[in-house]
Design a protein around this motif. Structure first.
Motif, PDB file in Angstrom:
ATOM      1  N   LYS A 102       0.869  -1.208  -0.222  1.00  0.00           N
ATOM      2  CA  LYS A 102       0.052  -0.123  -0.008  1.00  0.00           C
ATOM      3  C   LYS A 102       0.935   1.290   0.032  1.00  0.00           C
ATOM      4  O   LYS A 102       1.869   1.405   0.871  1.00  0.00           O
ATOM      5  CB  LYS A 102      -0.920   0.178   1.092  1.00  0.00           C
ATOM      6  CG  LYS A 102      -2.163  -1.012   1.065  1.00  0.00           C
ATOM      7  CD  LYS A 102      -3.315  -0.575   2.443  1.00  0.00           C
ATOM      8  CE  LYS A 102      -4.368  -1.555   2.047  1.00  0.00           C
ATOM      9  NZ  LYS A 102      -5.354  -1.059   2.986  1.00  0.00           N
ATOM     10  N   TYR A 103       0.471   1.912  -0.805  1.00  0.00           N
ATOM     11  CA  TYR A 103       1.064   3.489  -0.825  1.00  0.00           C
ATOM     12  C   TYR A 103       0.316   4.595  -1.234  1.00  0.00           C
ATOM     13  O   TYR A 103      -0.266   4.527  -2.493  1.00  0.00           O
ATOM     14  CB  TYR A 103       2.454   3.311  -1.771  1.00  0.00           C
ATOM     15  CG  TYR A 103       3.137   4.888  -1.828  1.00  0.00           C
ATOM     16  CD1 TYR A 103       3.992   5.054  -0.878  1.00  0.00           C
ATOM     17  CD2 TYR A 103       2.830   5.634  -2.859  1.00  0.00           C
ATOM     18  CE1 TYR A 103       4.718   6.347  -1.020  1.00  0.00           C
ATOM     19  CE2 TYR A 103       3.672   6.756  -2.815  1.00  0.00           C
ATOM     20  CZ  TYR A 103       4.601   6.954  -1.785  1.00  0.00           C
ATOM     21  OH  TYR A 103       5.328   8.340  -1.945  1.00  0.00           O
ATOM     22  N   GLY A 108      -1.090  -2.862  -4.306  1.00  0.00           N
ATOM     23  CA  GLY A 108      -0.183  -3.649  -5.127  1.00  0.00           C
ATOM     24  C   GLY A 108      -0.444  -5.046  -4.679  1.00  0.00           C
ATOM     25  O   GLY A 108      -0.578  -5.230  -3.248  1.00  0.00           O
ATOM     26  N   PHE A 109      -0.272  -5.886  -5.596  1.00  0.00           N
ATOM     27  CA  PHE A 109      -0.707  -7.376  -5.033  1.00  0.00           C
ATOM     28  C   PHE A 109       0.686  -8.221  -5.435  1.00  0.00           C
ATOM     29  O   PHE A 109       0.474  -9.649  -5.739  1.00  0.00           O
ATOM     30  CB  PHE A 109      -2.081  -7.925  -5.705  1.00  0.00           C
ATOM     31  CG  PHE A 109      -2.941  -7.173  -5.535  1.00  0.00           C
ATOM     32  CD1 PHE A 109      -3.733  -7.375  -4.364  1.00  0.00           C
ATOM     33  CD2 PHE A 109      -3.506  -6.008  -6.200  1.00  0.00           C
ATOM     34  CE1 PHE A 109      -4.851  -6.528  -3.952  1.00  0.00           C
ATOM     35  CE2 PHE A 109      -4.627  -5.368  -6.057  1.00  0.00           C
ATOM     36  CZ  PHE A 109      -5.252  -5.632  -4.924  1.00  0.00           C
ATOM     37  N   ASN A 152      -5.418   2.085  -7.609  1.00  0.00           N
ATOM     38  CA  ASN A 152      -6.366   2.659  -6.947  1.00  0.00           C
ATOM     39  C   ASN A 152      -7.563   1.762  -6.660  1.00  0.00           C
ATOM     40  O   ASN A 152      -8.129   1.526  -7.740  1.00  0.00           O
ATOM     41  CB  ASN A 152      -6.826   4.265  -7.304  1.00  0.00           C
ATOM     42  CG  ASN A 152      -7.767   4.883  -6.237  1.00  0.00           C
ATOM     43  OD1 ASN A 152      -8.734   4.437  -6.057  1.00  0.00           O
ATOM     44  ND2 ASN A 152      -7.193   5.933  -5.598  1.00  0.00           N
ATOM     45  N   LYS A 153      -7.914   1.338  -5.546  1.00  0.00           N
ATOM     46  CA  LYS A 153      -8.826   0.358  -5.364  1.00  0.00           C
ATOM     47  C   LYS A 153     -10.408   0.753  -5.977  1.00  0.00           C
ATOM     48  O   LYS A 153     -11.230  -0.011  -6.152  1.00  0.00           O
ATOM     49  CB  LYS A 153      -9.033  -0.432  -4.127  1.00  0.00           C
ATOM     50  CG  LYS A 153      -9.233   0.385  -2.948  1.00  0.00           C
ATOM     51  CD  LYS A 153      -9.360  -0.322  -1.847  1.00  0.00           C
ATOM     52  CE  LYS A 153      -9.760   0.528  -0.565  1.00  0.00           C
ATOM     53  NZ  LYS A 153      -9.859  -0.224   0.686  1.00  0.00           N
ATOM     54  N   ASN A 154     -10.509   2.138  -5.820  1.00  0.00           N
ATOM     55  CA  ASN A 154     -11.626   2.823  -6.119  1.00  0.00           C
ATOM     56  C   ASN A 154     -11.835   3.144  -7.643  1.00  0.00           C
ATOM     57  O   ASN A 154     -12.921   3.056  -8.201  1.00  0.00           O
ATOM     58  CB  ASN A 154     -12.059   3.993  -5.378  1.00  0.00           C
ATOM     59  CG  ASN A 154     -11.836   3.713  -3.968  1.00  0.00           C
ATOM     60  OD1 ASN A 154     -12.712   2.724  -3.532  1.00  0.00           O
ATOM     61  ND2 ASN A 154     -11.294   4.707  -3.065  1.00  0.00           N
ATOM     62  N   THR A 155     -10.909   3.694  -8.332  1.00  0.00           N
ATOM     63  CA  THR A 155     -10.947   4.196  -9.683  1.00  0.00           C
ATOM     64  C   THR A 155     -10.104   3.083 -10.490  1.00  0.00           C
ATOM     65  O   THR A 155     -10.519   3.074 -11.744  1.00  0.00           O
ATOM     66  CB  THR A 155     -10.189   5.386  -9.724  1.00  0.00           C
ATOM     67  OG1 THR A 155      -8.959   5.320  -9.324  1.00  0.00           O
ATOM     68  CG2 THR A 155     -10.766   6.360  -8.730  1.00  0.00           C
ATOM     69  N   TRP A 156      -9.309   2.182 -10.012  1.00  0.00           N
ATOM     70  CA  TRP A 156      -8.605   1.318 -10.749  1.00  0.00           C
ATOM     71  C   TRP A 156      -7.473   2.058 -11.733  1.00  0.00           C
ATOM     72  O   TRP A 156      -7.069   1.571 -12.891  1.00  0.00           O
ATOM     73  CB  TRP A 156      -9.369   0.290 -11.505  1.00  0.00           C
ATOM     74  CG  TRP A 156      -9.864  -0.745 -10.657  1.00  0.00           C
ATOM     75  CD1 TRP A 156     -11.393  -0.963 -10.219  1.00  0.00           C
ATOM     76  CD2 TRP A 156      -9.116  -1.948  -9.765  1.00  0.00           C
ATOM     77  NE1 TRP A 156     -11.317  -1.990  -9.450  1.00  0.00           N
ATOM     78  CE2 TRP A 156      -9.953  -2.520  -9.153  1.00  0.00           C
ATOM     79  CE3 TRP A 156      -8.029  -2.246 -10.062  1.00  0.00           C
ATOM     80  CZ2 TRP A 156      -9.640  -3.513  -8.433  1.00  0.00           C
ATOM     81  CZ3 TRP A 156      -7.409  -3.214  -9.478  1.00  0.00           C
ATOM     82  CH2 TRP A 156      -8.333  -4.005  -8.540  1.00  0.00           C
ATOM     83  N   GLU A 157      -7.020   3.319 -11.359  1.00  0.00           N
ATOM     84  CA  GLU A 157      -6.235   3.782 -12.100  1.00  0.00           C
ATOM     85  C   GLU A 157      -4.845   3.491 -11.587  1.00  0.00           C
ATOM     86  O   GLU A 157      -4.428   3.363 -10.314  1.00  0.00           O
ATOM     87  CB  GLU A 157      -6.430   5.600 -11.901  1.00  0.00           C
ATOM     88  CG  GLU A 157      -5.110   6.443 -12.191  1.00  0.00           C
ATOM     89  CD  GLU A 157      -5.218   7.791 -11.677  1.00  0.00           C
ATOM     90  OE1 GLU A 157      -5.104   8.581 -12.597  1.00  0.00           O
ATOM     91  OE2 GLU A 157      -5.197   7.909 -10.539  1.00  0.00           O
ATOM     92  N   THR A 189      -6.986  -6.062   1.763  1.00  0.00           N
ATOM     93  CA  THR A 189      -7.041  -4.814   1.308  1.00  0.00           C
ATOM     94  C   THR A 189      -7.793  -3.920   2.341  1.00  0.00           C
ATOM     95  O   THR A 189      -7.440  -2.555   2.278  1.00  0.00           O
ATOM     96  CB  THR A 189      -7.554  -4.705  -0.311  1.00  0.00           C
ATOM     97  OG1 THR A 189      -8.689  -5.211  -0.096  1.00  0.00           O
ATOM     98  CG2 THR A 189      -6.804  -5.686  -1.255  1.00  0.00           C
ATOM     99  N   ASP A 190      -8.701  -4.622   3.013  1.00  0.00           N
ATOM    100  CA  ASP A 190      -9.493  -3.685   3.807  1.00  0.00           C
ATOM    101  C   ASP A 190      -8.921  -3.868   5.307  1.00  0.00           C
ATOM    102  O   ASP A 190      -9.447  -3.534   6.116  1.00  0.00           O
ATOM    103  CB  ASP A 190     -10.962  -4.087   3.999  1.00  0.00           C
ATOM    104  CG  ASP A 190     -11.346  -3.554   2.476  1.00  0.00           C
ATOM    105  OD1 ASP A 190     -11.123  -2.818   2.034  1.00  0.00           O
ATOM    106  OD2 ASP A 190     -12.291  -4.587   1.919  1.00  0.00           O
ATOM    107  N   ALA A 191      -7.684  -4.591   5.457  1.00  0.00           N
ATOM    108  CA  ALA A 191      -7.297  -4.855   6.854  1.00  0.00           C
ATOM    109  C   ALA A 191      -6.750  -3.615   7.477  1.00  0.00           C
ATOM    110  O   ALA A 191      -6.393  -2.586   6.791  1.00  0.00           O
ATOM    111  CB  ALA A 191      -6.024  -6.061   6.822  1.00  0.00           C
ATOM    112  N   ASP A 192      -6.808  -3.628   8.755  1.00  0.00           N
ATOM    113  CA  ASP A 192      -6.151  -2.445   9.530  1.00  0.00           C
ATOM    114  C   ASP A 192      -4.813  -2.480   9.254  1.00  0.00           C
ATOM    115  O   ASP A 192      -4.050  -3.175   9.784  1.00  0.00           O
ATOM    116  CB  ASP A 192      -6.585  -2.753  11.142  1.00  0.00           C
ATOM    117  CG  ASP A 192      -6.214  -1.635  11.842  1.00  0.00           C
ATOM    118  OD1 ASP A 192      -5.407  -0.596  11.437  1.00  0.00           O
ATOM    119  OD2 ASP A 192      -6.757  -1.424  13.106  1.00  0.00           O
TER     120      ASP A 192
END
Length: 429
Positions: A102-103, A108-109, A152-157, A189-192
């Motif tokens: 995450k950045y 990134g996976f 970006n997990k919302n826009t997939w940019e 991806t939603d983990a704390d």
């Protein structure tokens, strides 16, 4: 000989339209051949370079076909066994740490790949430096292409498409969330982030835009994973048929470098015979070479057709010139010109037409190359200033020589016919 040159230029100047049309035919023929061959060579160069940048032609990637069998997993003993194969220069184990990066709102996976320091030096850092073995928290080296796989997990940019896409990652820290046996990608991806993530410092970039991976020192990664999974159940490490983890580190793959590219196929077959999956990119390179060569042949054939049309134009021009100047031929013979002089005059005229047409054709091909290159760079989204349509010097010289020689051959029959005309027969016509 001087009068022959003067007569040739005078004739070409007198018959401007015919001369211009003949030169135009030669020019188009040469332009077609040069442009089409250059396009093929440019495409071949770019594709082969892309393949070699993404995967060294001396490299073989070795992976296991069955991780449930202890005799088929890749361990330190496997690395030692591979290193003893003849013609192998180096073998590097690759340890994989599953997780999510995450950045700044981008995810990134990619797994983090632990490799020996020697292989980190092979990868190199175009900016910054390669990670060091610090025995604690891993430092990482990223491929420049990593920007393209941060989304970006919302826009997939992708991060590469964002306004910060060109920024340097060197010195930055990204959050790495190690996978657990019961944590899937969606939930991770939603983990704390504060509880499960680890901040890892980026020390350098490889500079290879086709490299999407993340690297770190393998010894540091082993220590890091032991701390992250104190129960010994390291995520990503394979288990046997009973579901139990192995008591040794199991590597995701091994990177093998051979001494010479000529040895790749043989070494690949040896490793395949050992029961492992061995992959190299020579087959892809050979396939690209065959495909581009076929395309070049087709393009060259099309250009050759234009060249044949130009040759027919030269023959027609020279035959017409002979018939139009039959009286001139007779007068020249009566004042002392012999058959060789007459032949040389018409051959020189043909060579001059070929030379002018070839020069203009090469100049025109360069202008068209400029336009095609600009369009290809835009379509392939290459860096501005990239030059694909490079015309080698040998092709320029060859086409110029061919334009003259072929023109002379095309004018050989008319020249021979003119030389055989008898003076009295020529004057009487």
């Amino acid at each position: 000989m001087g009068y022959i040159v003067r007569l040739t230029f005078a004739n070409l100047k007198q018959r401007k339209l015919r001369t211009s049309l003949t030169v135009l035919g030669i020019m188009i023929g040469i332009m077609s051949i040069v442009t089409m061959l250059t396009a093929g060579m440019g495409a071949k160069s770019v594709l082969v370079e892309d393949i070699e940048q993404s995967w060294n032609t001396k490299m073989i990637k070795v992976s296991s076909l069955d991780t449930t069998r202890k005799d088929m997993i890749i361990t330190d003993s496997t690395i030692e066994k591979l290193s003893k194969i003849d013609k192998i220069a180096n073998v590097y184990p690759v340890l994989e740490a599953d997780g999510i990066e995450k950045y700044s709102g981008y995810n990134g996976f990619n797994s983090i790949l632990g490799v020996p320091r020697e292989y980190l030096d092979v990868l190199g850092a175009s900016e910054g430096e390669v990670p060091k073995s610090n025995g604690a928290r891993p430092e990482i080296l990223i491929g420049t292409g990593f920007r393209d796989v941060l989304y970006n997990k919302n826009t997939w940019e992708s991060f590469a498409e964002s306004v910060k896409g060109d920024m340097s990652f060197v010195g930055k820290r990204i959050s790495f969330i190690p996978s657990s046996q019961d944590l899937n990608v969606a939930s991770a991806t939603d983990a704390d982030e504060d509880e499960s993530s680890v901040k890892l410092k980026i020390t350098g970039e490889t500079g290879n835009k086709y490299d999407y991976d993340i690297y770190t020192d393998i010894d540091t990664l082993k220590i890091f994973l032991k701390r992250q999974y104190p129960d010994g159940q390291v995520a990503g490490q394979p288990v046997d048929k009973n579901g139990s983890p192995y008591n040794v580190w199991v590597y995701k793959s091994a990177i093998v470098y051979v001494e010479d590219k000529a040895d790749v196929e043989r070494v690949t077959n040896v490793i395949d015979g050992m029961g492992y999956k061995a992959e190299n990119n020579l087959e892809m390179v050979d396939s690209v070479n065959r495909t581009i060569s076929m395309v070049q042949m087709i393009l060259g054939a099309i250009g050759l057709i234009a060249g044949v049309v130009a040759i027919i134009g030269i023959i027609n021009t020279m035959m017409t010139a002979v018939y139009d100047r039959i009286n001139e031929v007779g007068l020249l013979k009566m004042i002392g010109a012999d058959n060789d002089d007459i032949s040389i005059m018409f051959l020189f005229e043909a060579a001059l037409l070929g030379g002018i047409g070839g020069t203009l054709g090469l100049a025109l091909s360069f202008l068209i190359d400029l336009m095609i290159n600009k369009r290809l760079v835009e379509l392939m989204e290459l860096e501005e200033g990239t030059w694909l349509m490079t015309t080698p010097l040998w092709l320029i010289v060859l086409c110029f020589v061919i334009s003259i020689v072929v023109s002379m051959l095309a004018g050989a029959f008319p020249a021979h016919w003119a030389a055989r005309v008898k003076p009295l027969d020529a004057i009487s016509k």
